[in-house]
Motif scaffolding. Structure first.
Motif, PDB file in Angstrom:
ATOM      1  N   VAL A 229      19.341  -9.242  -1.125  1.00 22.48           N
ATOM      2  CA  VAL A 229      17.903  -8.995  -1.227  1.00 22.48           C
ATOM      3  C   VAL A 229      17.444  -9.180  -2.670  1.00 22.48           C
ATOM      4  N   GLN A 230      16.453 -10.032  -2.841  1.00 22.99           N
ATOM      5  CA  GLN A 230      15.873 -10.313  -4.150  1.00 22.99           C
ATOM      6  C   GLN A 230      14.431  -9.819  -4.271  1.00 22.99           C
ATOM      7  N   ARG A 231      13.847  -9.470  -3.120  1.00 22.35           N
ATOM      8  CA  ARG A 231      12.477  -8.948  -3.147  1.00 22.35           C
ATOM      9  C   ARG A 231      12.278  -7.974  -1.988  1.00 22.35           C
ATOM     10  N   LEU A 232      11.382  -7.052  -2.246  1.00 22.90           N
ATOM     11  CA  LEU A 232      10.987  -6.086  -1.230  1.00 22.90           C
ATOM     12  C   LEU A 232       9.510  -6.318  -0.963  1.00 22.90           C
ATOM     13  N   GLN A 233       9.128  -6.321   0.301  1.00 26.07           N
ATOM     14  CA  GLN A 233       7.722  -6.477   0.653  1.00 26.07           C
ATOM     15  C   GLN A 233       7.296  -5.363   1.588  1.00 26.07           C
ATOM     16  N   THR A 234       6.026  -5.053   1.526  1.00 27.11           N
ATOM     17  CA  THR A 234       5.406  -4.098   2.429  1.00 27.11           C
ATOM     18  C   THR A 234       3.912  -4.401   2.440  1.00 27.11           C
ATOM     19  N   THR A 235       3.175  -3.798   3.350  1.00 26.61           N
ATOM     20  CA  THR A 235       1.720  -3.916   3.310  1.00 26.61           C
ATOM     21  C   THR A 235       1.139  -2.520   3.134  1.00 26.61           C
ATOM     22  N   ILE A 236       0.065  -2.450   2.347  1.00 23.39           N
ATOM     23  CA  ILE A 236      -0.585  -1.180   2.038  1.00 23.39           C
ATOM     24  C   ILE A 236      -2.091  -1.397   2.031  1.00 23.39           C
ATOM     25  N   THR A 237      -2.830  -0.470   2.619  1.00 19.88           N
ATOM     26  CA  THR A 237      -4.287  -0.520   2.522  1.00 19.88           C
ATOM     27  C   THR A 237      -4.696  -0.065   1.118  1.00 19.88           C
ATOM     28  N   ALA A 238      -5.853  -0.514   0.664  1.00 26.20           N
ATOM     29  CA  ALA A 238      -6.313  -0.235  -0.697  1.00 26.20           C
ATOM     30  C   ALA A 238      -6.434   1.263  -0.983  1.00 26.20           C
ATOM     31  N   ASP A 239      -6.743   2.060   0.028  1.00 26.64           N
ATOM     32  CA  ASP A 239      -6.998   3.483  -0.196  1.00 26.64           C
ATOM     33  C   ASP A 239      -5.774   4.379  -0.025  1.00 26.64           C
ATOM     34  N   ASN A 240      -4.597   3.824   0.191  1.00 27.79           N
ATOM     35  CA  ASN A 240      -3.396   4.634   0.401  1.00 27.79           C
ATOM     36  C   ASN A 240      -2.712   4.906  -0.953  1.00 27.79           C
ATOM     37  N   ALA A 241      -3.272   5.855  -1.689  1.00 28.22           N
ATOM     38  CA  ALA A 241      -2.801   6.150  -3.048  1.00 28.22           C
ATOM     39  C   ALA A 241      -1.335   6.569  -3.081  1.00 28.22           C
ATOM     40  N   ALA A 242      -0.894   7.328  -2.084  1.00 29.31           N
ATOM     41  CA  ALA A 242       0.495   7.798  -2.076  1.00 29.31           C
ATOM     42  C   ALA A 242       1.469   6.620  -1.990  1.00 29.31           C
ATOM     43  N   SER A 243       1.187   5.662  -1.117  1.00 30.88           N
ATOM     44  CA  SER A 243       2.069   4.500  -0.986  1.00 30.88           C
ATOM     45  C   SER A 243       2.048   3.646  -2.248  1.00 30.88           C
ATOM     46  N   TRP A 244       0.866   3.400  -2.801  1.00 26.88           N
ATOM     47  CA  TRP A 244       0.788   2.622  -4.036  1.00 26.88           C
ATOM     48  C   TRP A 244       1.603   3.293  -5.129  1.00 26.88           C
ATOM     49  N   GLY A 245       1.458   4.608  -5.256  1.00 25.90           N
ATOM     50  CA  GLY A 245       2.196   5.335  -6.289  1.00 25.90           C
ATOM     51  C   GLY A 245       3.703   5.234  -6.102  1.00 25.90           C
ATOM     52  N   MET A 246       4.156   5.399  -4.862  1.00 22.17           N
ATOM     53  CA  MET A 246       5.593   5.345  -4.602  1.00 22.17           C
ATOM     54  C   MET A 246       6.157   3.955  -4.886  1.00 22.17           C
ATOM     55  N   PHE A 247       5.488   2.912  -4.410  1.00 20.41           N
ATOM     56  CA  PHE A 247       6.013   1.559  -4.617  1.00 20.41           C
ATOM     57  C   PHE A 247       5.912   1.131  -6.085  1.00 20.41           C
TER      58      PHE A 247
END
Length: 177
Positions: free
Chosen positions: A113-131
């Motif tokens: 694995v050379q990259r990790l991908q996910t999708t996040i909505t703009a307003d999901n602050a917890a996910s943005w912070g974790m990633f």
């Protein structure tokens, strides 16, 4: 009396591959972690059974408190796509999401694995912070762009999902050398 969350801080979570029997507990966890999309119990059962190598369950005192579902993308086995991350209220603030992601990358199945991908909505602050935290810890770069659009793909029933890509290649190559 200690708050259950304080008790979690003194315990070390057990991170493991899921088993089919975990399906209902994972379904309950996801349902309790709004705004995550709820899948069917059957979907969670299939994830536990067919994708166990790229999913992780976190337990504290025998209770499922964390879950990541993911898979190696069909056309790029160097990419781990993280479908869903759920952490129970009891285990929030422990950095459990980042620990679970790291445990996945440490598995033999993710060796390339050379990259990790996910999708996040703009307003999901917890996910943005974790990633963002995960990318920083990994020494990787995080990029994002709109991917599944609210009007085009969801017929205005769901917010736009941004494709988040964390490039891990340089850090993983350095460790391998």
């Amino acid at each position: 009396m200690q708050h259950p969350r304080d008790l979690a801080r003194t315990s070390i979570p057990n991170l493991r591959k899921p088993a089919a029997e975990d399906g209902p507990a994972i379904w309950d966890l996801v349902r309790a972690c709004k705004p995550l999309d709820e899948n069917s119990i059957y979907c969670n059962l299939l994830q536990c059974d067919h994708f166990a190598d790229t999913c992780v369950v976190a337990e504290l005192d025998g209770e499922v408190v964390g879950w990541i579902s993911g898979y190696l993308t069909p056309n790029a086995d160097d990419t781990l796509f993280v479908w869903q991350v759920a952490v129970s209220e009891r285990a929030r603030g422990l950095g459990l999401g980042v620990l679970m992601l790291q445990s996945l990358l440490n598995r033999d199945v993710c060796e390339n694995v050379q990259r990790l991908q996910t999708t996040i909505t703009a307003d999901n602050a917890a996910s943005w912070g974790m990633f963002r935290k995960f990318a920083r810890i990994q020494g990787g770069t995080l990029d994002s762009e709109p991917h599944f659009l609210q009007s085009q793909h969801f017929e205005d029933r769901q917010k736009t999902e941004n494709m988040v890509t964390i490039d891990l290649a340089s850090e993983r190559m350095e460790r391998a050398a």
